[in-house]
Design a protein around this motif. Structure first.
Motif, PDB file in Angstrom:
ATOM      1  N   SER A  11     -50.290  24.137  76.568  1.00 34.12           N
ATOM      2  CA  SER A  11     -49.479  24.636  77.317  1.00 34.12           C
ATOM      3  C   SER A  11     -48.666  23.401  78.246  1.00 34.12           C
ATOM      4  O   SER A  11     -49.533  22.508  78.709  1.00 34.12           O
ATOM      5  CB  SER A  11     -49.923  25.679  78.524  1.00 34.12           C
ATOM      6  N   THR A  36     -43.282  24.728  75.527  1.00 32.22           N
ATOM      7  CA  THR A  36     -44.494  25.194  74.520  1.00 32.22           C
ATOM      8  C   THR A  36     -44.634  23.615  74.218  1.00 32.22           C
ATOM      9  O   THR A  36     -43.879  22.763  74.294  1.00 32.22           O
ATOM     10  CB  THR A  36     -43.842  25.997  73.320  1.00 32.22           C
ATOM     11  N   GLY A  38     -44.382  29.831  69.140  1.00 30.74           N
ATOM     12  CA  GLY A  38     -45.692  30.657  69.001  1.00 30.74           C
ATOM     13  C   GLY A  38     -45.436  32.089  68.622  1.00 30.74           C
ATOM     14  O   GLY A  38     -44.750  32.696  68.818  1.00 30.74           O
ATOM     15  N   ASN A  61     -50.508  30.146  72.646  1.00 35.20           N
ATOM     16  CA  ASN A  61     -50.386  28.918  73.095  1.00 35.20           C
ATOM     17  C   ASN A  61     -50.545  27.760  71.976  1.00 35.20           C
ATOM     18  O   ASN A  61     -51.677  27.737  71.543  1.00 35.20           O
ATOM     19  CB  ASN A  61     -51.480  28.736  74.179  1.00 35.20           C
ATOM     20  N   LYS A  62     -49.506  27.156  71.760  1.00 36.28           N
ATOM     21  CA  LYS A  62     -49.750  25.970  70.959  1.00 36.28           C
ATOM     22  C   LYS A  62     -50.518  24.873  71.532  1.00 36.28           C
ATOM     23  O   LYS A  62     -50.336  24.737  72.692  1.00 36.28           O
ATOM     24  CB  LYS A  62     -48.212  25.816  70.367  1.00 36.28           C
TER      25      LYS A  62
END
Length: 307
Positions: free
Chosen positions: A49, A55, A77, A87-88
């Motif tokens: 995050s 993102t 995402g 959450n990438k």
């Protein structure tokens, strides 16, 4: 089948593991772990995050690690529980970690805290990971049964498919497999920073793990299936080269025989999920009753997975 052919087939098998649309009870919406806000903030510090409403970048494509990708997907995402997106930059899935050329610096730039290797001793011996500086290397072998015996039963492409289905069923019933997945998910919950988990081709053991994480985050059945099948796109070049090698060394008939081991089919993981549903009812029950995970661990994972 020749001894050489059997060895090739065994290697393919251990590289292989989802949901079909309409499978019920995949998510955890009915049993959401509760995480105090302070703990959630601590868990997300230093992860993917990059601030409220923002993102992390998409996972890089790496030629030497072709099935490297983000569990959270691309763009904003994947959609998860409670209107949130996954959450990438937190959990990555991959095939063997053997970066070459520019991929060495690309992988290092992700600042991974841990690399979780799910492969057998023989797989690691054949293709050892090249772990980026600063990352902890953790071995958790997830595979049981006699591979040679399993390979010896392959007499047709359908036999190969049944073998993959049985492997996914073993993710539900096998004591060694369940212990391995429990150890992996606990490790991922407690890792202080981004982590990657992988097997050899990044599709079966890795695929099952990804299904579990995405289910915890509340991703839809359709999303999970679509992500699972992406292996066929990411690994397309590897699969084509491997098939060509088999055909050139063992003949076209052998290549046809083992072609189902080179990719994923919905029926593979569905077989495991059908067994999961029969034995536990839901993924949530499999996680708690089958793997023995507590709500605190699931809460940590969910706090990391959602933004």
């Amino acid at each position: 089948m020749s001894r050489h052919g059997s060895r090739i087939a065994g290697s393919l098998l251990v590289t292989s593991g989802v949901l079909l649309a309409g499978f019920s009870g995949a998510g955890l919406a009915q049993a959401d772990p509760v995480v105090p806000p302070a703990l959630a903030e601590q868990l997300n510090s230093g992860l993917g995050s990059v601030g409220a409403g923002k993102t992390a970048p998409d996972a890089p494509r790496m030629a030497s690690i072709p099935n490297f990708r983000d569990v959270a997907g691309t763009g904003a995402g994947y959609a998860g529980a409670h209107g949130k997106n996954l959450n990438k930059g937190v959990f990555y899935r991959a095939d063997a970690i053997v970066p070459k050329g520019d991929d060495v610096a690309t992988l290092a730039g992700l600042k991974l805290a841990a690399v979780y290797d799910l492969r057998s001793d023989q797989e690691v011996h054949d293709k050892a990971d090249i772990v980026p500086a600063g990352a902890e290397y953790v071995r958790i072998p997830i595979l049981s049964g006699n591979i040679n015996d399993m390979v010896g039963k392959i007499k047709s492409p359908d036999d190969a498919r049944r073998m993959m289905q049985e492997m996914n069923q073993a993710f539900v019933t096998g004591a060694a497999e369940k212990a391995g997945f429990a150890q992996l998910l606990t490790g991922l919950a407690n890792t202080k920073g981004p982590a990657v988990y992988h097997c050899t081709a990044g599709k079966d053991r890795t695929g099952w793990t990804s299904m579990l994480l995405q289910s915890i985050a509340g991703a839809s059945n359709e999303t999970i299936m679509s992500d699972y099948l992406l292996t066929n796109e990411y690994n397309k070049e590897w699969a084509a080269k491997t098939r060509a090698y088999i055909a050139s060394t063992q003949g076209e008939q052998v290549a046809l025989l083992f072609e189902p081991l080179l990719g994923v089919e919905a029926s593979y993981l569905q077989a495991g999920l059908d067994k999961l549903k029969a034995d536990y009812g839901t993924v949530d029950k499999y996680l708690t009753d089958g793997l023995g995970l507590d709500q605190a661990t699931l809460g940590k994972l969910k706090a990391k997975l959602l933004r």
